[in-house]
Write an enzyme that holds these catalytic residues in place. Structure first.
Site, PDB file in Angstrom:
ATOM      1  N   GLU A   1      24.093 -41.444  55.227  1.00  0.00           N
ATOM      2  CA  GLU A   1      23.792 -41.606  56.655  1.00  0.00           C
ATOM      3  C   GLU A   1      24.197 -40.370  57.456  1.00  0.00           C
ATOM      4  O   GLU A   1      24.798 -40.472  58.527  1.00  0.00           O
ATOM      5  CB  GLU A   1      24.504 -42.854  57.200  1.00  0.00           C
ATOM      6  CG  GLU A   1      24.018 -44.138  56.556  1.00  0.00           C
ATOM      7  CD  GLU A   1      24.595 -45.408  57.168  1.00  0.00           C
ATOM      8  OE1 GLU A   1      25.741 -45.376  57.624  1.00  0.00           O
ATOM      9  OE2 GLU A   1      23.871 -46.416  57.176  1.00  0.00           O
TER      10      GLU A   1
ATOM     11  N   ASP B   1      23.440 -53.638  52.023  1.00  0.00           N
ATOM     12  CA  ASP B   1      24.405 -53.371  53.097  1.00  0.00           C
ATOM     13  C   ASP B   1      24.901 -54.652  53.763  1.00  0.00           C
ATOM     14  O   ASP B   1      24.439 -54.989  54.844  1.00  0.00           O
ATOM     15  CB  ASP B   1      23.754 -52.460  54.157  1.00  0.00           C
ATOM     16  CG  ASP B   1      24.769 -51.958  55.166  1.00  0.00           C
ATOM     17  OD1 ASP B   1      25.961 -52.169  54.948  1.00  0.00           O
ATOM     18  OD2 ASP B   1      24.347 -51.344  56.161  1.00  0.00           O
TER      19      ASP B   1
ATOM     20  N   GLU C   1      29.077 -57.859  61.049  1.00  0.00           N
ATOM     21  CA  GLU C   1      27.983 -57.010  61.530  1.00  0.00           C
ATOM     22  C   GLU C   1      26.628 -57.690  61.394  1.00  0.00           C
ATOM     23  O   GLU C   1      25.783 -57.585  62.279  1.00  0.00           O
ATOM     24  CB  GLU C   1      27.978 -55.687  60.749  1.00  0.00           C
ATOM     25  CG  GLU C   1      26.779 -54.806  61.084  1.00  0.00           C
ATOM     26  CD  GLU C   1      26.764 -53.485  60.335  1.00  0.00           C
ATOM     27  OE1 GLU C   1      27.725 -53.195  59.595  1.00  0.00           O
ATOM     28  OE2 GLU C   1      25.784 -52.739  60.497  1.00  0.00           O
TER      29      GLU C   1
HETATM   30  C1  BDP Z   1      26.493 -49.994  57.844  1.00  0.00           C
HETATM   31  C2  BDP Z   1      26.803 -49.883  59.297  1.00  0.00           C
HETATM   32  C3  BDP Z   1      27.188 -48.503  59.728  1.00  0.00           C
HETATM   33  C4  BDP Z   1      28.255 -47.956  58.781  1.00  0.00           C
HETATM   34  C5  BDP Z   1      27.736 -48.014  57.373  1.00  0.00           C
HETATM   35  C6  BDP Z   1      28.785 -47.629  56.343  1.00  0.00           C
HETATM   36  O1  BDP Z   1      25.678 -50.303  60.018  1.00  0.00           O
HETATM   37  O2  BDP Z   1      27.647 -48.569  61.039  1.00  0.00           O
HETATM   38  O3  BDP Z   1      28.598 -46.658  59.124  1.00  0.00           O
HETATM   39  O4  BDP Z   1      27.375 -49.320  57.041  1.00  0.00           O
HETATM   40  O5  BDP Z   1      29.274 -48.537  55.685  1.00  0.00           O
HETATM   41  O6  BDP Z   1      26.634 -51.345  57.511  1.00  0.00           O
HETATM   42  O7  BDP Z   1      29.090 -46.468  56.164  1.00  0.00           O
END
Ligand code: BDP
Length: 697
Positions: free
Chosen positions: A288, A362, A390
């Site tokens: 990301e 996720d 989340e």
């Molecule tokens: C996702 C989230 C994000 C996190 C990412 C992570 O949406 O905000 O930064 O995982 O785990 O679930 O790095």
């Protein structure tokens, strides 16, 4: 009743019989020493016992009467040293504890002992729990030690005190007032964690800011570490991989560059000057948009090992995350972690753990277990759970997540034949690892009750309990949590337990049943958006995940599709590959099936899908009914708070159901079967709502 005291409430026991029996069994406290950890034990006992029993227990230096509570280690208590507990103590390791009813100097006593002062503190919390839950304490013979070495909370807290995916206020860490002002809440945070055996906390977000490892912040980190240390909690930080460039003035952060290595070595020396027992680094790299070793043509092991070498002289560890995805695996994001990490098995240093999310995408309401579990025998793998909700209704919806954690831990990977559960992978027993761990993304913030939703506390609690022992059942955990948090009355415990145990399934049903996943609105992970498409990346859209069309629905991960199934061990692969043997809760995770596919219930897929969505709403209504029946049996404040939240949840469950059923109906072109209440608005109405839903989250 504001919920601040969590499960450590210590209100006076109202059951007269229980109270009398405890008062006879607990008559004096023999606890020697005054180290910070011993003091923490003493304070907890004095607060706990004066609260629960309504008496101030006299302290003695040795056992003088029947009913003594004798507490300490063989080192700090000569009486305990004389009790000949060596064999039992040898069996429980550094952090375990014993609680035993013994004759000491001729008197019936309860002995709480361990090999370390922190072990004793864990025993003290356990003993208080016995009283809080009204257990018989006449003949105790308890031996408990953690099955995992690293039991860690991950705070996704930013230095500006916002919390990524946090729904309970701001970050607890008041960076601007530290180190000068120490909020008493830090101690209560440490107490709560110690009471469930959590022994580490990562203070900062995985999307890291290099500033936290500069001297100005290290002073603040030290202040927190000093508060947590007596409670056996080590502090960890997230390391931004590009820190040598950003704060070190180097031209590169290449992990094989001698200058970069030297920079991290010096940084470790500096950190340990502030915090001599610093736990180590948690790293999110090349995921990301975060920087990482791949920016320099290196791999995850190169990056992790460089940091591990810097920490090794001090006993620190690196937790390197396997949550990686980008456009490199265009057909299926679920496959990328396995593809990148399995070839690196055996290449990591001894003080590296690879931290793997419970499922391959996720933190969805339901995912099958991550195929990396069992697939890297030479590397200790941690499981990462998300305690913060989340994807399960933030802190508005009631979801007891222990059942989600348990489902993953109990999953059989078949890595070494049947019985190779995820629990055995992560506790190190399957592949004989010395270090092991669990990470939980915290749901804690500055809200007075810590977690926003009063039941969010149960998720923090159950996470800690499972990190100590990944084999305890969610039911047993719920039982003790309810007793400590609400009441010991069966008329409260039983209904609340049922409500909790079914709560996560209710969410799965009204959000994404039968293995559907990631159907959220654009730019937030709260309300429904199954129609989301045409965004910068396919794997950020809902249509990518559900693949609905006029023929059917679901993500084909079999050999005729992305073949993500090839990443599982053969027994699992075969079971999941055949829709008839694939558990229906994962059906559309692995298969694209026709709308008239027959489910186990005899209904076709369309009817079954609709049924699940309606069951979800019905379950929430059932939860409301249960909760309403408790009026007067628990305090009015928390009763009203949960009651209101359940009303919101019902409204939003209906919104989820109607949005998804109406949307999928545009593909199935079949009616909602008779007998169900019909959505009161057309699909367009729900589609427009999506953009208004919690903007900016
Ligand atoms: C996702 C989230 C994000 C996190 C990412 C992570 O949406 O905000 O930064 O995982 O785990 O679930 O790095």
């Amino acid at each position: 009743e504001d919920g601040y005291r969590l499960w450590l409430r210590y209100d006076k026991i109202t059951n007269a019989q229980v109270l009398t029996s405890y008062k006879t069994s607990i008559t004096e406290l023999v606890l020697l020493g005054n180290s910070p950890t011993v003091t923490a034990s003493r304070k907890e006992l004095q607060t706990g016992l004066s609260g629960l029993l309504g008496i101030q227990l006299p302290e003695a230096t040795t056992v003088t009467r029947e009913g003594a509570l004798l507490i300490g280690t063989p080192e700090n208590s000569p009486v305990i040293a004389s009790l000949n507990l060596t064999t039992s103590l040898q069996a429980i390791g550094k952090e375990g504890f014993l609680i035993q009813t013994l004759k000491v100097q001729g008197k019936n006593s309860t002995v709480i002992t361990a090999n370390s002062e922190v072990g004793v503190l864990y025993g003290v919390f356990h003993f208080l729990k016995l009283l809080q839950t009204h257990q018989n304490i006449q003949k105790l013979a308890i031996q408990s030690s953690p099955k995992l070495t690293h039991r860690i909370l991950n705070h996704w807290d930013n230095l500006d005190r916002t919390v990524e995916r946090g729904y309970a206020g701001f970050s607890l860490w008041e960076w601007h007032k530290l180190p000068g002002y120490i909020d008493p809440r830090y101690t209560d945070y440490a107490r709560a964690n110690a009471s469930i055996g959590i022994n580490g906390t990562v203070l900062t977000n995985v999307n890291a800011n290099a500033l936290v490892i500069t001297p100005a912040y290290l002073e603040k980190v030290k202040a927190l570490a000093d508060v947590f240390r007596p409670y056996g909690i080590k502090v960890y930080l997230t390391a931004r991989f590009s820190a040598p460039v950003e704060i070190g003035g180097l031209k590169t952060a290449d992990p094989l560059d001698p200058g970069v290595k030297a920079w991290w070595n010096a940084k470790a020396d500096e950190i340990y000057k502030y915090v001599p027992d610093f736990g180590g680094f948690l790293v999110k790299a090349n995921s990301e948009g975060q920087p990482g070793p791949q920016n320099y043509g290196r791999n995850h092991a190169d990056g992790a090992n460089m940091l591990a070498d810097a920490l090794a002289p001090y006993g620190g560890i690196v937790m390197w995350r396997a949550f990686v995805y980008d456009n490199k695996v265009p057909d299926d994001r679920a496959k990328q972690a396995y593809t990148e990490f399995v070839p690196l098995d055996g290449k990591f240093r001894d003080n590296v753990l690879v931290q793997v999310k419970n499922g391959p995408v996720d933190f969805q309401p339901r995912e099958p277990f991550h195929p990396l579990f069992g697939a890297m025998p030479k590397t200790p793998l941690m499981v990462e759970f998300q305690i913060t909700q989340e994807y399960l209704g933030f802190s508005t919806h009631l979801a007891y997540l222990s059942t989600l954690f348990e489902e993953c831990l109990d999953s059989d990977t078949y890595a070494k034949g049947p019985g190779s559960t995820v629990a055995k992978v992560i506790d190190g027993s399957l592949h004989a690892h010395k270090i092991s761990g669990m990470a939980g993304v915290a749901n804690i913030g500055t809200d007075r009750n810590w977690t926003g939703h009063p039941f969010g506390q149960a998720n923090w609690y159950s996470y800690g309990r499972l990190a100590w022992d990944p084999y305890v059942s969610s039911e047993a955990i719920a039982d003790e949590w309810i007793k400590m948090t609400f009441s010991n009355e069966a008329a409260v415990v039983n209904p609340v337990k049922q409500l909790m145990l079914h709560s996560r399934e209710a969410i799965v049903n009204y959000m994404m049943p039968l293995g559907l996943h990631h159907l959220f609105g654009w730019d937030h992970h709260y309300g429904p958006g199954p129609w989301i498409k045409n965004k910068p990346r396919a794997d950020w859209t809902s249509v990518y995940y559900h693949q609905a069309d006029s023929l059917g629905i679901g993500f084909n991960r079999t050999v005729s599709g992305s073949n993500a199934l090839s990443q599982y061990f053969p027994v699992v692969r075969e079971k999941f590959s055949n829709p008839k043997t694939c558990p229906e809760e994962y059906l559309l995770w692995f298969h694209h099936l026709p709308w008239d596919y027959t489910l186990k219930s005899g209904k076709n897929l369309w009817e079954g899908l609709v049924q699940h969505y309606y069951m979800g709403v019905d379950s929430v209504r059932g939860m409301q009914k249960t909760w309403n029946s408790l009026e007067g049996k628990i305090d009015a404040d928390r009763f009203a708070q949960v009651q209101q939240l359940l009303k919101v949840q019902e409204k939003e469950a209906i919104l989820w159901r109607n949005s998804c059923v109406l949307y999928f109906q545009t593909f199935s072109r079949r009616p909602i079967p008779a007998g169900y209440e019909k959505p009161d608005k057309p699909l367009e109405y729900y589609e427009k709502l999506e953009y208004k839903f919690v903007p900016g989250i």
